[in-house]
Motif scaffolding. Structure first.
Motif, PDB file in Angstrom:
ATOM      1  N   GLY A  83      74.599  84.373  13.178  1.00  0.00           N
ATOM      2  CA  GLY A  83      75.346  83.368  12.446  1.00  0.00           C
ATOM      3  C   GLY A  83      75.506  82.153  13.334  1.00  0.00           C
ATOM      4  O   GLY A  83      75.807  82.277  14.523  1.00  0.00           O
ATOM      5  N   ASN A  84      75.260  81.008  12.786  1.00  0.00           N
ATOM      6  CA  ASN A  84      75.326  79.768  13.562  1.00  0.00           C
ATOM      7  C   ASN A  84      76.055  78.692  12.781  1.00  0.00           C
ATOM      8  O   ASN A  84      76.129  78.728  11.554  1.00  0.00           O
ATOM      9  CB  ASN A  84      73.923  79.274  13.912  1.00  0.00           C
ATOM     10  N   GLY A  85      76.556  77.741  13.524  1.00  0.00           N
ATOM     11  CA  GLY A  85      77.197  76.586  12.932  1.00  0.00           C
ATOM     12  C   GLY A  85      76.732  75.343  13.657  1.00  0.00           C
ATOM     13  O   GLY A  85      76.160  75.417  14.751  1.00  0.00           O
ATOM     14  N   ALA A  86      76.999  74.207  13.064  1.00  0.00           N
ATOM     15  CA  ALA A  86      76.630  72.937  13.685  1.00  0.00           C
ATOM     16  C   ALA A  86      77.601  71.859  13.226  1.00  0.00           C
ATOM     17  O   ALA A  86      78.135  71.931  12.122  1.00  0.00           O
ATOM     18  CB  ALA A  86      75.203  72.538  13.307  1.00  0.00           C
ATOM     19  N   VAL A  87      77.805  70.903  14.103  1.00  0.00           N
ATOM     20  CA  VAL A  87      78.579  69.715  13.745  1.00  0.00           C
ATOM     21  C   VAL A  87      77.596  68.563  13.667  1.00  0.00           C
ATOM     22  O   VAL A  87      76.833  68.311  14.599  1.00  0.00           O
ATOM     23  CB  VAL A  87      79.681  69.410  14.783  1.00  0.00           C
ATOM     24  N   LEU A  88      77.596  67.908  12.526  1.00  0.00           N
ATOM     25  CA  LEU A  88      76.755  66.737  12.306  1.00  0.00           C
ATOM     26  C   LEU A  88      77.663  65.526  12.167  1.00  0.00           C
ATOM     27  O   LEU A  88      78.757  65.628  11.592  1.00  0.00           O
ATOM     28  CB  LEU A  88      75.919  66.900  11.037  1.00  0.00           C
ATOM     29  N   ILE A  89      77.230  64.392  12.686  1.00  0.00           N
ATOM     30  CA  ILE A  89      78.007  63.165  12.548  1.00  0.00           C
ATOM     31  C   ILE A  89      77.188  62.136  11.770  1.00  0.00           C
ATOM     32  O   ILE A  89      75.975  62.104  11.847  1.00  0.00           O
ATOM     33  CB  ILE A  89      78.451  62.602  13.912  1.00  0.00           C
ATOM     34  N   ARG A  90      77.918  61.334  11.018  1.00  0.00           N
ATOM     35  CA  ARG A  90      77.266  60.298  10.209  1.00  0.00           C
ATOM     36  C   ARG A  90      76.978  59.081  11.079  1.00  0.00           C
ATOM     37  O   ARG A  90      77.864  58.528  11.710  1.00  0.00           O
ATOM     38  CB  ARG A  90      78.151  59.886   9.042  1.00  0.00           C
ATOM     39  N   LYS A  91      75.724  58.708  11.124  1.00  0.00           N
ATOM     40  CA  LYS A  91      75.278  57.497  11.822  1.00  0.00           C
ATOM     41  C   LYS A  91      74.629  56.598  10.794  1.00  0.00           C
ATOM     42  O   LYS A  91      73.527  56.885  10.330  1.00  0.00           O
ATOM     43  CB  LYS A  91      74.263  57.844  12.923  1.00  0.00           C
ATOM     44  N   GLU A  92      75.364  55.560  10.411  1.00  0.00           N
ATOM     45  CA  GLU A  92      74.937  54.662   9.357  1.00  0.00           C
ATOM     46  C   GLU A  92      74.673  55.449   8.085  1.00  0.00           C
ATOM     47  O   GLU A  92      75.589  55.995   7.512  1.00  0.00           O
ATOM     48  CB  GLU A  92      73.754  53.815   9.804  1.00  0.00           C
ATOM     49  N   ASP A  93      73.421  55.588   7.650  1.00  0.00           N
ATOM     50  CA  ASP A  93      73.148  56.251   6.367  1.00  0.00           C
ATOM     51  C   ASP A  93      72.506  57.627   6.525  1.00  0.00           C
ATOM     52  O   ASP A  93      71.893  58.142   5.594  1.00  0.00           O
ATOM     53  CB  ASP A  93      72.273  55.357   5.489  1.00  0.00           C
ATOM     54  N   LEU A  97      72.685  65.641  14.453  1.00  0.00           N
ATOM     55  CA  LEU A  97      73.277  66.806  15.092  1.00  0.00           C
ATOM     56  C   LEU A  97      74.073  66.376  16.316  1.00  0.00           C
ATOM     57  O   LEU A  97      73.560  65.699  17.193  1.00  0.00           O
ATOM     58  CB  LEU A  97      72.189  67.796  15.502  1.00  0.00           C
ATOM     59  N   LEU A  98      75.340  66.773  16.359  1.00  0.00           N
ATOM     60  CA  LEU A  98      76.182  66.520  17.520  1.00  0.00           C
ATOM     61  C   LEU A  98      76.187  67.736  18.440  1.00  0.00           C
ATOM     62  O   LEU A  98      75.978  67.622  19.647  1.00  0.00           O
ATOM     63  CB  LEU A  98      77.616  66.181  17.096  1.00  0.00           C
ATOM     64  N   VAL A  99      76.428  68.915  17.861  1.00  0.00           N
ATOM     65  CA  VAL A  99      76.498  70.128  18.662  1.00  0.00           C
ATOM     66  C   VAL A  99      76.127  71.333  17.803  1.00  0.00           C
ATOM     67  O   VAL A  99      76.431  71.387  16.613  1.00  0.00           O
ATOM     68  CB  VAL A  99      77.906  70.310  19.292  1.00  0.00           C
ATOM     69  N   TRP A 100      75.420  72.275  18.425  1.00  0.00           N
ATOM     70  CA  TRP A 100      75.024  73.541  17.800  1.00  0.00           C
ATOM     71  C   TRP A 100      75.987  74.606  18.297  1.00  0.00           C
ATOM     72  O   TRP A 100      76.219  74.705  19.502  1.00  0.00           O
ATOM     73  CB  TRP A 100      73.590  73.882  18.178  1.00  0.00           C
ATOM     74  N   LEU A 101      76.562  75.421  17.415  1.00  0.00           N
ATOM     75  CA  LEU A 101      77.539  76.434  17.797  1.00  0.00           C
ATOM     76  C   LEU A 101      77.015  77.813  17.456  1.00  0.00           C
ATOM     77  O   LEU A 101      76.893  78.172  16.277  1.00  0.00           O
ATOM     78  CB  LEU A 101      78.861  76.189  17.059  1.00  0.00           C
ATOM     79  N   ASP A 102      76.693  78.601  18.482  1.00  0.00           N
ATOM     80  CA  ASP A 102      76.329  79.991  18.249  1.00  0.00           C
ATOM     81  C   ASP A 102      77.601  80.753  17.879  1.00  0.00           C
ATOM     82  O   ASP A 102      78.604  80.662  18.591  1.00  0.00           O
ATOM     83  CB  ASP A 102      75.711  80.622  19.501  1.00  0.00           C
ATOM     84  N   ARG A 103      77.561  81.495  16.788  1.00  0.00           N
ATOM     85  CA  ARG A 103      78.747  82.224  16.351  1.00  0.00           C
ATOM     86  C   ARG A 103      78.629  83.701  16.643  1.00  0.00           C
ATOM     87  O   ARG A 103      79.534  84.303  17.173  1.00  0.00           O
ATOM     88  CB  ARG A 103      78.972  82.005  14.847  1.00  0.00           C
TER      89      ARG A 103
END
Length: 106
Positions: A83-93, A97-103
């Motif tokens: 199981g994995n998670g990720a944080v994505l950030i909006r850059k313009e349009d 990927l900001l960070v990959w989180l191993d769960r």
């Protein structure tokens, strides 16, 4: 706990907690409305295969201003899973990927 696990205070902080809590409470309704479903072995394998494969996708969780999103999935194939998670950030349009989180992993 989710904010702590994400550990990205610039994008997910205590000011986002009420917004995150509301999204989690409504996640089942959102999943149905947006047709987010589990994919199981009948969807992913040939009828003669003995391999059991499934994915579980979770409803994305946005911060208060929708400048960041946490996405998560689970994957299983017979005895292996992760199981994995990720944080994505909006850059313009677009989303980056900001960070990959191993769960978890088996």
């Amino acid at each position: 706990m989710l904010v702590t696990k994400i550990n990205q205070p610039r994008y997910f902080s205590s000011k986002d907690l009420d917004h995150i809590r509301e999204q989690l409470i409504l996640s089942e309704e959102v999943a149905k409305r947006n047709r987010i479903i589990d994919l199981n072995d009948s969807d992913l394998t040939n009828k003669g295969d003995k391999i059991s494969v499934w994915y579980n996708f979770y409803v994305p969780i946005f911060n208060l201003d929708s400048s960041a999103v946490y996405v998560q999935y689970d994957y299983n194939e017979n005895v292996y899973g992760e199981g994995n998670g990720a944080v994505l950030i909006r850059k313009e349009d677009r989303w980056e990927l900001l960070v990959w989180l191993d769960r978890w992993m088996t």
